[in-house]
Design an enzyme around this catalytic site. Structure first.
Site, PDB file in Angstrom:
ATOM      1  N   GLY B  53      51.673  29.375  46.893  1.00 16.51           N
ATOM      2  CA  GLY B  53      51.716  29.112  45.461  1.00 16.51           C
ATOM      3  C   GLY B  53      51.244  30.222  44.544  1.00 16.51           C
ATOM      4  O   GLY B  53      50.938  29.965  43.394  1.00 16.51           O
ATOM      5  N   TRP B  55      53.024  32.669  43.298  1.00 23.25           N
ATOM      6  CA  TRP B  55      54.009  32.892  42.225  1.00 23.25           C
ATOM      7  C   TRP B  55      53.860  31.791  41.165  1.00 23.25           C
ATOM      8  O   TRP B  55      53.949  32.046  39.972  1.00 23.25           O
ATOM      9  CB  TRP B  55      55.447  32.908  42.779  1.00 23.25           C
ATOM     10  CG  TRP B  55      55.816  34.209  43.429  1.00 23.25           C
ATOM     11  CD1 TRP B  55      54.958  35.110  43.966  1.00 23.25           C
ATOM     12  CD2 TRP B  55      57.125  34.765  43.585  1.00 23.25           C
ATOM     13  NE1 TRP B  55      55.647  36.179  44.461  1.00 23.25           N
ATOM     14  CE2 TRP B  55      56.982  36.002  44.243  1.00 23.25           C
ATOM     15  CE3 TRP B  55      58.406  34.328  43.236  1.00 23.25           C
ATOM     16  CZ2 TRP B  55      58.069  36.816  44.563  1.00 23.25           C
ATOM     17  CZ3 TRP B  55      59.509  35.138  43.560  1.00 23.25           C
ATOM     18  CH2 TRP B  55      59.328  36.376  44.214  1.00 23.25           C
ATOM     19  N   ASP B 117      58.641  23.736  48.287  1.00 21.52           N
ATOM     20  CA  ASP B 117      58.458  24.399  49.579  1.00 21.52           C
ATOM     21  C   ASP B 117      58.478  23.363  50.691  1.00 21.52           C
ATOM     22  O   ASP B 117      58.243  22.180  50.456  1.00 21.52           O
ATOM     23  CB  ASP B 117      57.136  25.169  49.628  1.00 21.52           C
ATOM     24  CG  ASP B 117      57.140  26.249  50.704  1.00 21.52           C
ATOM     25  OD1 ASP B 117      57.292  27.424  50.351  1.00 21.52           O
ATOM     26  OD2 ASP B 117      57.014  25.911  51.904  1.00 21.52           O
ATOM     27  N   ASP B 133      63.144  20.791  51.721  1.00 23.79           N
ATOM     28  CA  ASP B 133      63.916  21.884  52.313  1.00 23.79           C
ATOM     29  C   ASP B 133      64.949  22.299  51.262  1.00 23.79           C
ATOM     30  O   ASP B 133      65.769  21.468  50.850  1.00 23.79           O
ATOM     31  CB  ASP B 133      64.590  21.354  53.575  1.00 23.79           C
ATOM     32  CG  ASP B 133      65.444  22.397  54.267  1.00 23.79           C
ATOM     33  OD1 ASP B 133      65.663  23.475  53.687  1.00 23.79           O
ATOM     34  OD2 ASP B 133      65.901  22.106  55.389  1.00 23.79           O
ATOM     35  N   ASP B 169      61.137  33.080  46.748  1.00 24.17           N
ATOM     36  CA  ASP B 169      60.485  34.049  47.635  1.00 24.17           C
ATOM     37  C   ASP B 169      60.663  33.579  49.080  1.00 24.17           C
ATOM     38  O   ASP B 169      59.856  33.859  49.944  1.00 24.17           O
ATOM     39  CB  ASP B 169      58.992  34.117  47.261  1.00 24.17           C
ATOM     40  CG  ASP B 169      58.279  35.300  47.907  1.00 24.17           C
ATOM     41  OD1 ASP B 169      58.966  36.239  48.345  1.00 24.17           O
ATOM     42  OD2 ASP B 169      57.044  35.271  47.967  1.00 24.17           O
ATOM     43  N   LYS B 209      64.286  36.779  47.104  1.00 24.56           N
ATOM     44  CA  LYS B 209      64.018  37.710  48.201  1.00 24.56           C
ATOM     45  C   LYS B 209      65.300  37.918  48.995  1.00 24.56           C
ATOM     46  O   LYS B 209      66.076  36.988  49.220  1.00 24.56           O
ATOM     47  CB  LYS B 209      62.934  37.128  49.114  1.00 24.56           C
ATOM     48  CG  LYS B 209      62.595  38.052  50.257  1.00 24.56           C
ATOM     49  CD  LYS B 209      61.473  37.519  51.129  1.00 24.56           C
ATOM     50  CE  LYS B 209      60.151  37.574  50.429  1.00 24.56           C
ATOM     51  NZ  LYS B 209      59.034  37.169  51.303  1.00 24.56           N
TER      52      LYS B 209
END
Ligand SMILES: C[S@@+](CC[C@H](N)C(=O)[O-])C[C@H]1O[C@@H](n2cnc3c(N)ncnc32)[C@H](O)[C@@H]1O
Lengths: 999, 376
Positions: B53, B55, B117, B133, B169, B209
């Protein structure tokens, strides 16, 4: 063909389909967040086909990496055949689920996907005991624990081949393949009612791949009913082995357990055998003096029989039942009491020359007995007036070609050892000559631990003796002298000593490899309890010795013996709790026996037959144990390389007898350096250099190919001397020198370095090294000087990591780093000054002419002189650009002959490898990167005088591109430069040789 | 590895602990922002693959607390801390209170931050956290509901109030099998893009990412179809040895008529519909930089004649940008720290690994774990 879709569309790591009937397919799928979804697709006549989810299995605590649906299997304690599902996961477990009820009854089976998957209630994240209350499901039949890291695959063995149980095979990141059996759980151990009803018993583990990750494994049934396990790992090696429990020729063979024999067992077997024959008169073992009857020593007479002595002075001959059909044997089929000697009571030692079946036994009073397998006769050979410490035997030949022996007898704390020449051409072995070897407490110590005999004439030769303290001494022996009346002439003194051959550890075995028969020079191969294998070149005429090979073995450290098998060197010894037989040429384990550690009383004899293997016998907990193995425990289908990615590589091409010889050195993240030879289009493994403790950063050869230099983290920098030795010795490697770390905690990485030969010194070099804390160092090494290393100069850049440093000339270096800048440093003029014993203070370097060549790190750099005055420098960046610099070296001060030229977007990823290639007087550059493209560029250096307006001195063109299969490319080098084609070797995750055809 | 040896190797790890970030990743986002001014006029953000966490912490501090980390404010004021972390200064600078430390700015209006997440996360003020997911179809309605809890329509496939920025990310737990890792990473990117296509407003930004590995040029080409500007950026806090980088896509411009749907989620091998007028090819160009260096772009390549059937895809190399100030810490350098340095505990203890239970079992079994009963 039409597409079948699932209603669950999340990311899957694994799935398995089973075509259950003509119209039905069962599907199991594992998700990233630990769920296993079981669904099926059904085709109905005259109707649309449909799919539905039957069940979602919860319980795994990490992503599912493998799932497998079984055919119908018979579980013990279940009446009907069952259909099972197996799974393996990030949580390091194997699980088995019962799906029989689901597949039995199609119509009644509940369907979970009545509502759309998008509206599911259950979250799709990881289950977590802290947050969630329920996480286990009762459908789990069994759980297997055993893998030491992630488990990548799991499969059921074909029940038709393993009728007596349900077996599974799994393999994973820990580089093992494991075999499991599903067995009913011990009810008494079932604590919670929810615990699975069965358990998974780990029954065998195969670990013959190197490094990490078995990516693929399977059971093959194609070898004439013999099932084999085949596995391939990240090391690129594919092996095959026969797990013991797999049915061979339809009979399940139990794993041979090591047999144990007590002294009483041996005694009664011998009595049974002697039954009918005239029984030898022996003292009963209940003699109070020998209450504690036990095994004293073992020695092999040949591959299937050995002598053993007991504390009561008995000598037995044992025969092993060797069944050639059987992989491992362990039974003694015959036990014969040979004799009992008074002077062997309470103490005895023995040794043998197994190639001709002759053994020697000695006791505390100095009597030496000889036993011949051929005649089954034990006779007294010799007598010495003291307690025998140990005996060593070596075989040689007489002028007539008959075998003869030399026997060295050391005495307890004796300052002299007796050497006997034993002739075997008489009816029984006789001592034909004898002399004394004088041991020096000071030079070698008194404890001889191994010998080799070096015949140089028919009359005599030399004895090489290894000592407990780690040295090897040479003694000159002349048979003529042994008869001399002159006392002094009958004594041999060490004519030379090689100290610390195995550090301070015992030299356990020596072999002599003469250059020619009767040659005065040759090679001494030795192994010791330091875990090293060493080779010395010895010239007896000048008494010169040179260490030509010294590398640690990956087994040991208690290496106890060595021998040649099929022109390869095989060693054996103890590794933690195991006895290991290991082929050190191919670096493959042959045999591994759980002995519970190294023991004092044991013996090993190898099979000289084609398959190899051998028999080990040892005493543990006062019983004799035995295991014989025919052939290696696994075979290599395809040899492999490093267990992890290659980080650095260097090629050396030298001319040997007009032939080009290409050696490729690779250094990897697994901290090993390997040397390969490129012969006949194949990359052939030669050596592994184990010494670094961190991943390798950089490798370079000296121009002559005689030296290899390597750097890593923790300021590790090694100088390796590399030599070509005659077969079977292969490439000899010695770590000649180690750079001494300078920083306080020596925790810096030596990111890169460059080498120049020192002038006027044969084995001297000057290095420039780039360190991770932003400093550069210039060092001089002279192998022949008393002070081998000198720090010539040190310079500090900034705080960012330097990644490159190269010599542009004898007076300048260039560096580049993670800040994207290159800089030039001029060096002091007296770099080649002789090493002084009181070293001069290192001078301080400063940098000049910084140029921004990248936005961030320079990942690869190559340089090549274009003419007397200019050097071309090529740098590949993390920013996917290619930078070209032309440095001029004409004046003592280097500067650039041209502004830097930068080609942006040269690759789609970082450029991690480059090489400069001169061909038909044109300049080419090869680059590669993580995008797995190889690009060929041409550089045209225009003439300044004819340069047009707005035209650059440097012109660059794309020539061609091709793909490489090597991921994470770290390095490339030109292997062969031909007229029609160039061969380039590329390393990263694996190694590849690519060809560039010129038209 | 002990925390003090990690301290030594990694300046950002130390700095994160000193400055209270849950992970060193915070600096990646801060450095991306330094270059791209990501949070300008941004109020509604989705943070994908957000655990633990850091970000989200950045988002919460910038958008809710109104703190400013911009180029101007940050570097100067962090100078002292930097020299401390780099080991140049022995004394730790006096901690200033938040008011002094950062230029106070008014918290923004109508802020909405949703973080997703697989792993559960500790709560953060003003951030809605979902455990899901991102590749799972059920995550779309979940996200839509979290964005507009009051007006949520279960049948909608797009957000009534689209968001300004989607960041991701996401990284798989790498297996070491390169092709698989790159595939899974690109699946995560596609999943993030699929969610972005549902919730992003035209002109919005997407940061994700990406692994600069095999076939990354195929991904770049696809992103270029739905965004006006696509760049690949690498913050200095990301290690040079890592293939990780971030695609920064600006100016969301969905092709006319294009709608992201749940039924055909994007995935590796997907192709977005090619717009009528495809983006212009980059021509060869030459530029002389201020420092005299000559920068050449050889232009987009003609599709190769490699004749690979699987190759049916556009390739395009996105321009690269290294971000973060050059004088910022170098994540690859070794720094010399004073001997008596005190090592701080991480802000958040790491989440329990999935093999925690295996470790416990191993401890229980002692030396016998994973061993078949020996041959004895
Ligand atoms: C590098 S971490 C993110 C760090 C985060 N940005 C921070 O600053 O704290 C990557 C995260 O991706 C998450 N992840 C991986 N696959 C995912 C998936 N399919 N759905 C959601 N999250 C996923 C992992 O659980 C992990 O927490």
């Amino acid at each position: 063909m039409s597409e079948l879709t699932s209603s669950s569309r999340s990311i899957l790591y694994s799935a398995h389909l089973l075509w259950e009937t003509h119209d039905k397919i069962l599907v199991a799928a594992g998700t990233a967040f630990g769920e296993i979804v079981l669904w099926s697709w059904i085709r109905q006549p005259h109707c649309r086909s449909f799919s539905r989810v039957h069940s979602v299995f919860l319980g795994h605590e990490g992503s599912i990496f493998g799932v497998r649906i079984s055919s119908n299997v018979a579980l013990k304690s279940r009446k009907k055949p069952q259909r099972l599902l197996s799974s393996c996961s990030d949580d390091r477990t194997i699980r088995v689920w019962d799906i029989s009820s689901i597949t039995d009854n199609d119509r009644a089976a509940p369907t979970l996907d009545e509502t759309h998957d998008a509206n599911r209630k259950q979250h799709t994240g990881f289950s977590n005991a802290l947050v969630d209350t329920t996480s286990t499901s009762s459908d789990c039949l069994a759980i297997g624990w055993g893998h030491l890291s992630r488990v990548w695959s799991v499969d059921f063995l074909d029940p038709t081949y393993s009728p007596e149980g349900v077996f599974l095979l799994s393999s994973g990141e820990d580089a093992t393949s494991r075999m499991w059996e599903i067995i009913p759980r011990d009810e008494t151990l079932r604590t919670a009612a929810a615990a699975p009803a069965f358990s998974l018993k780990l029954i065998d583990t195969a670990a013959y791949n190197n490094g990490k990750n078995i990516w693929s494994s399977t059971i093959s049934k194609f070898f004439l009913n013999h099932q084999r396990l085949i596995s391939g790992a990240a090391d690129g090696k594919i092996i095959v082995c026969s797990p013991y429990f797999l049915p061979q020729s339809n009979n399940r063979i139990m794993k041979p357990s090591i047999q144990e024999y007590s002294v009483q067992d041996i005694e009664s077997m011998a009595l049974d055998f002697a039954d009918g024959a005239t029984t030898l008169q022996t003292n009963p073992t209940d003699n109070p003096a020998f209450k504690s009857e036990f095994f004293r020593s073992y020695t092999f007479l040949d591959s299937k029989s050995f002598l053993l002595t007991t504390n009561s002075g008995k000598i037995y001959l044992e025969t092993i039942g060797l069944d050639p059909q059987c992989f491992q044997n362990n039974t003694i089929t015959e036990s014969v009491l040979v004799d009992q000697m008074d002077d062997l009571k309470g103490y005895s030692v023995c040794t043998a020359e197994a190639s001709i079946g002759i053994a020697f036994v000695a006791g505390s009073r100095g009597s030496i007995y000889v036993y011949q397998k051929a005649t089954s006769v034990l006779s007294k050979l010799y007598s010495i007036r003291s307690k025998v410490g140990s005996m060593f035997v070596a075989k040689t030949f007489t002028e007539t070609g008959a075998a003869s022996l030399v026997l060295l007898i050391t005495l307890m704390r004796g300052r002299e050892a007796r050497l006997l020449y034993i002739d075997l051409d008489q009816s029984e072995p006789t001592v034909s000559a004898e002399m004394d070897i004088v041991l020096s407490e000071l030079l070698t110590g008194l404890a001889v631990t191994s010998i080799a005999y070096v015949p140089t004439t028919w009359e005599g030769g030399y004895i090489l003796a290894g000592f407990r303290r780690g040295s090897i001494a040479t003694y000159k022996i002349l048979r003529g002298d042994t008869d001399s009346k002159d006392e002094r002439k009958r004594k041999a003194y060490a004519i030379s000593t090689i100290e610390r051959v195995h550090g301070k550890e015992t030299v356990t075995a020596i072999q002599w490899v003469p250059s020619r028969f009767f040659s005065m020079n040759g090679y001494i191969i030795s192994v010791g309890r330091d875990g090293y294998s060493a080779v010395h070149y010895l010239d007896l005429s000048t008494n010169c010795t040179t260490l030509v090979h010294n590398l640690s073995l990956p087994v040991g450290p208690s290496i106890e013996g060595l021998y040649f098998h099929k022109n390869q060197i095989v060693v054996y010894g103890f590794s933690s709790t195991k006895f290991i037989l290991y082929n050190s040429t191919s670096e493959e384990e042959v045999m591994s026996v759980e002995t519970g550690g190294a023991h004092r009383t044991w013996a090993f004899e190898y099979f000289s037959s084609h398959e190899g293997g051998g028999t080990v016998v040892w005493t543990r907990a006062s019983t004799m144990r035995i295991l014989s193995q025919v052939g290696p425990n696994h075979h290599v289908i395809r040899p492999g390389g490093h267990g992890r990615e290659i980080k650095a590589m260097a090629v050396s091409t030298t001319k040997v007898n007009e032939q080009s010889r290409h050696l490729i050195a690779t250094g990897a993240e697994d901290t090993d350096i390997k040397v390969f030879e490129y012969v006949g289009g194949d990359v052939v493994y030669r050596r592994t250099l184990r010494k670094h403790t961190t991943g390798i950063q950089h490798l370079q050869w000296s121009d002559s190919g005689q030296y290899l230099f390597s750097s890593g983290g923790c300021e590790e920098f090694y100088i390796w001397r590399v030599r070509q030795l005659p077969s079977p010795l292969g490439i000899g490697v010695v770590c000649e020198s180690i750079f001494t770390p300078e920083s306080e905690h020596s925790d810096l990485r030596i990111m890169s370095f460059d080498v120049r030969k020192r002038q006027n010194v044969e084995f001297g070099f000057i290095f420039t090294m780039a360190f991770s804390d932003s400093h550069v160092g210039i060092y001089s090494y002279d192998a022949t000087a008393t002070v081998k290393w000198q720090t010539l100069a040190i310079g500090n850049y900034f705080t960012s990591c330097l990644t490159q440093s190269v010599f542009l000339s004898s007076s300048t270096i260039l560096t580049a780093g993670t800040d994207g800048h290159s800089a030039i440093w001029s060096l002091p003029s007296d770099l080649d000054r002789p090493h002084a014993s009181a070293p001069l203070l290192a001078s301080t370097l400063t940098w000049k002419y910084p140029v921004r060549i990248h936005q961030n790190s320079s990942k690869t750099l190559a340089s090549h002189p274009l003419d007397q005055e200019t050097v071309l420098i090529v740098s590949g960046g993390d920013d996917s650009s290619l930078a070209l610099l032309l440095a001029s070296t004409s004046s003592s001060e280097s500067a650039y002959a041209h502004p830097p030229t930068i080609i942006v977007r040269a690759h789609a990823s970082a450029i991690t490898a480059c090489a400069i290639l001169l061909f038909r007087s044109r300049v080419f550059i090869l680059t590669s990167g993580n995008d797995q493209w190889i690009r060929l560029w041409e550089i045209i250096v225009h003439n300044t005088s004819t340069l047009g307006e707005g035209q650059d001195l440097l012109e660059i063109k794309r020539v061609k591109r091709m793909k490489t299969n090597v991921a994470d490319v770290s390095s490339m080098a030109i292997l062969e430069q031909g007229d029609k084609r160039t061969k380039v070797v590329i390393c990263g995750v694996g190694m590849e040789v690519v060809r560039i055809a010129w038209d | 590895m002990g925390k003090s040896s990690k301290d030594k190797r990694d300046a950002y790890y130390r700095l994160a602990k000193e400055e209270g970030w849950r992970a060193r990743s915070a600096y990646k986002l801060l450095q991306l922002d330094e270059e791209f001014n990501l949070f300008e006029n941004v109020t509604r953000v989705v943070d994908l693959c957000a655990a633990p966490g850091s970000w989200s912490q950045v988002l919460s501090r910038v958008l809710i607390k109104g703190e400013k980390f911009g180029r101007a404010g940050w570097n100067e004021k962090q100078k002292d801390m930097r020299s401390y972390v780099l080991g140049l200064e022995k004394e730790k600078p006096v901690q200033m209170d938040a008011a002094e430390e950062f230029e106070k700015n008014k918290p923004r209006e109508g802020v909405r931050i949703v973080s997703i997440d697989l792993q559960p996360m500790s709560p953060l003020e003003g951030v809605t956290m979902l455990r899901a997911d991102i590749t799972h179809p059920s995550t779309i309605p979940l996200l839509l509901k979290a964005l507009d809890p009051d007006t949520f329509d279960p049948n909608a496939t797009s957000a009534p109030h689209p968001v300004d920025l989607v960041i991701s990310d996401g990284a798989p737990d790498v297996t070491g099998l390169h092709d698989l890792d790159i595939y899974v990473q690109s699946q995560l990117l596609w999943a993030a893009l699929n969610l972005a296509l549902c919730v992003l407003k035209p002109g919005g930004k997407f940061v994700a990412k990406i692994f600069r590995g095999k076939d990354v040029d195929l991904l770049f080409a696809q992103l270029k179809i739905v965004f006006e500007r696509v760049k690949v950026a690498k913050p200095r806090s990301s290690r040079a040895s890592s293939i990780e980088a971030f695609v920064v896509c600006e100016g969301f411009c969905p092709p006319p008529g294009f709608k992201a749907t749940l039924d055909t989620p994007l995935g590796a091998g997907s192709q977005l519909p090619t717009p009528e007028n495809p983006p212009a090819k980059t021509e060869m160009s030459r530029k002389v930089r201020g420092d005299g260096a000559i920068e050449i772009d050889l232009g987009d390549e003609e599709e190769g004649d490699e004749g690979d059937v699987e190759e049916a895809g556009l390739r395009w190399i996105a321009p690269f940008l290294a971000c973060g100030d050059l004088s910022a810490y170098d994540s690859d350098a070794t720094y010399h720290l004073p001997k008596d340095r005190i090592s701080l505990d991480p802000v958040q203890p790491p989440t329990a690994p999935p093999y925690k239970r295996a470790l416990e079992m191993r401890k229980l079994a002692g030396g016998a774990y994973g061993k078949t009963k020996g041959q004895e």
